[in-house]
Design an enzyme around this catalytic site. Structure first.
Site, PDB file in Angstrom:
ATOM      1  N   LYS A 236      43.465  36.813  37.707  1.00  0.00           N
ATOM      2  CA  LYS A 236      42.626  36.179  36.123  1.00  0.00           C
ATOM      3  C   LYS A 236      41.335  37.219  36.314  1.00  0.00           C
ATOM      4  O   LYS A 236      41.030  37.486  37.533  1.00  0.00           O
ATOM      5  CB  LYS A 236      42.385  34.796  35.607  1.00  0.00           C
TER       6      LYS A 236
ATOM      7  N   THR B  32      35.249  34.747  36.840  1.00  0.00           N
ATOM      8  CA  THR B  32      35.404  34.976  38.323  1.00  0.00           C
ATOM      9  C   THR B  32      36.983  35.340  38.796  1.00  0.00           C
ATOM     10  O   THR B  32      37.798  36.177  36.839  1.00  0.00           O
ATOM     11  CB  THR B  32      36.101  33.593  39.025  1.00  0.00           C
TER      12      THR B  32
END
Lengths: 405, 405
Positions: free
Chosen positions: B185, B196
């Site tokens: 992700k 992040t």
């Protein structure tokens, strides 16, 4: 023409004449139409010249030439010749030849050695400099040089600057007054093609070249080397300081002359930031409590160059988490649980978490100001540094991405 | 909801089941509504786990916890629990306590030691993680874990990602097939608050932990450590690789398993760049002829992180002068007159100046592609590096500056 930056000073300052220095500007048609694009400074015999330059590995032909000439014999006159519209960078041997032709022509006209002709070029990269257009106007330029021409010179060296930049100080010494006047253009790599930061400062003080250079180098580290618009470093950055020696002599570091010089340099550096592309916020970032000053500067620049911190400022978002992030990635020694952050006098975070008294509403109100002060204390030791930057908004992208549309 | 990135793959890939690993996702309401935000991976006894993490000095509580737990006893089972919506970063002692509570609760439910529970959190920074909402769903999560749940897990860890990211490979060994499947992700620090990069890769191979870690660390330097969206480094970046040991054993470096693992990692890394904020161009930058590989990487990243290079790409402007500038400022050893630059197969500059055959029209046509290859040869020695990035356009500013409007 883009509108004048909202952070611009109200007006161009009065620049005092500098005895021993004369200035002129004219339109040579290097690239722009209907505006001046060449400036000349003529300096009397005895003028000492100090300089600092970009450390880029791909620096331009004029920069390389200036670096060689610094510290030469000051007994004869000197000249500074600057054009806008073409940076004469990445132009191979042709670029070096252009510099030599200009220096030779101007040396003949001004009756000075070629080794005392300092040139600079700013503008598009990789195109041959039409030096014949510049040499064609040198007679006219030299003939029109006068003591009051510095403001015109400031306008002639602009590229995408939205206002001309000048600053001056005058001090009293026991041997009489000493004046300092300077001009600057650009704000880092800000132009549609390739701009530069150029700065020229003149004083009538008498200062030996080694002392002048020492002052200039030290003060540069606390002024021009403490600003950033977009973290991109030009191939042409040049800062020259000329002392004509017509007024009192300065023989020591740390006195009122150095203080005044520092003020002029900081003033010009701030004006460069205030003209950063698309800038709507002038941001001072002070880091304290670092292991040493170098670490403080590392953390301060990581914050100042972070696209996420800069876009948050543009959006008036008190997003202090991005400051934590920038400190974390900076490489500076930091301890999450000793870190504190302030917006102006507002404590935002301390002891590794948001401050109990901080409210998002207070932070959001603070961010609406056009001048922001971000304070970060690392809580480790006594190292400190202050740097200045602007925000990153749609204006920056428009100027740099949409240029061809 | 922003539209799906124009650089997204056509569809999410088929991820094969990994024997010994089960997955689940659910909506715990950490921050988002009406979507999944927690994923769980349950790993059979004997699974070895390797990891690499952000080097940020302000890394989050879950990152610090994971780093301590790596390399522990693999004889019992293990679990990976990830939430989106809150990064549990810069949350002081409360953050550490949240991690401990989640680990303890999950250890009880999954019947594994607390030391084998690895967690991660991604989302807003500086807000207390509502860990009670997470522990409340652990029973349900564990009960629903199944071999086919990895695609759902990929969706649950998204923050501002515009598409879920997955990749898989299968190889044949003399002891039977080995499968690798991974999800990711984010794309650097891309989210409105603080995002992040999280990556989880699973294989049924049997690999001793030290060998698994060695492969992972080396391959990370050539994949995830070679991408950048905006040069900002998250406080939470986490990459975990789990090997369940149900299939063939891998005992050496450099074989087909490592090649397949490299491919999965590079595929996921590229997907992260393709989902960079506002990205419209996927850009590969290869630097050759450097003094060494480190210098090549330095120059490549200076180009990849330059706001001026990135805005030029967004504007489809073949502004190769900005590449010269970026090489110059990078700190890598470079000689202006040996530098050459290419766009794809098009030679743009060579021998310190524009190539005689290059035309601006050719350059402009090339820049209209959505996948760009920039080649820079420094002409000094044999060092080389390739990195990947995206452009910087109005989309980036809109997402990061206009978020509160």
């Amino acid at each position: 023409m883009p509108p004048v930056s909202p952070l611009a000073p109200e007006r161009f300052p009065d620049l005092p004449p500098i005895s021993g220095a004369r200035f002129a500007a004219t339109a040579a048609g290097v690239r722009y139409r209907d505006r001046t694009d060449v400036m000349l400074a003529l300096l009397d015999p005895g003028s000492t010249i100090a300089g600092v330059f970009t450390r880029s590995a791909t620096r331009s032909a004029p920069v390389l030439d200036c670096q060689e000439k610094l510290g030469g014999d000051a007994s004869e006159g000197a000249a500074i010749l600057v054009n806008s519209g073409n940076s004469n960078a990445f132009t191979g041997a042709a670029g070096t030849q252009s510099v030599a032709r200009i220096a030779k022509a101007l040396a003949g006209i001004a009756d000075i050695p070629e080794e005392r002709v300092f040139t600079a070029s700013t503008g598009v990269i990789g195109e041959r400099l039409p030096d014949d257009r510049i040499t064609a106007v040198l007679d006219r330029l030299a003939a029109s040089a006068n003591a009051d021409g510095l403001a015109d010179a400031a306008r002639a060296i602009m590229t995408t600057d939205t206002f001309p930049k000048g600053a001056a100080r005058e001090i009293e010494t026991e041997h009489g007054p000493v004046r300092i006047a300077g001009i600057a253009k650009g704000s880092g790599m800000i132009a549609p093609d390739m701009a530069t930061m150029l700065v020229y400062i003149f004083t009538d003080a008498r200062v030996a070249q080694p002392l002048l250079q020492e002052m200039l180098s030290d003060l540069t580290d606390r002024t021009f080397n403490c600003i950033t618009v977009d973290s991109d470093t030009s191939t042409s950055d040049t800062l020259l300081l000329a002392a004509t020696g017509h007024a009192a002599e300065i023989t020591e570091r740390g006195g009122p002359f150095e203080t005044a010089l520092h003020e002029v340099m900081l003033d010009l550096a701030h004006q460069v930031v205030r003209d950063g592309e698309g800038a709507t916020k002038f941001i001072e970032i002070s880091v304290t409590g670092a292991t040493d000053d170098d670490d403080a500067k590392k953390a301060a620049f990581a914050i100042a160059n972070s696209p996420l911190v800069k876009t948050a400022a543009a959006g008036e978002d008190p997003n202090w988490g991005r400051i934590v992030m920038a400190v974390g990635k900076s490489g500076a020694q930091a301890d999450r649980d000793r870190l504190s952050i302030a917006f102006g006098d507002l404590t935002v975070a301390e002891n590794g978490w948001v401050s109990p008294d901080y409210t998002e509403a207070d932070g959001a109100a603070y961010m609406k100001r056009s001048e922001l002060r971000i304070g970060v204390d690392l809580g480790l030791a006594q190292g400190s540094a202050t740097v200045w930057t602007c925000d990153l908004g749609h204006g920056y992208v428009t100027i740099n991405a949409d240029y061809r549309s």
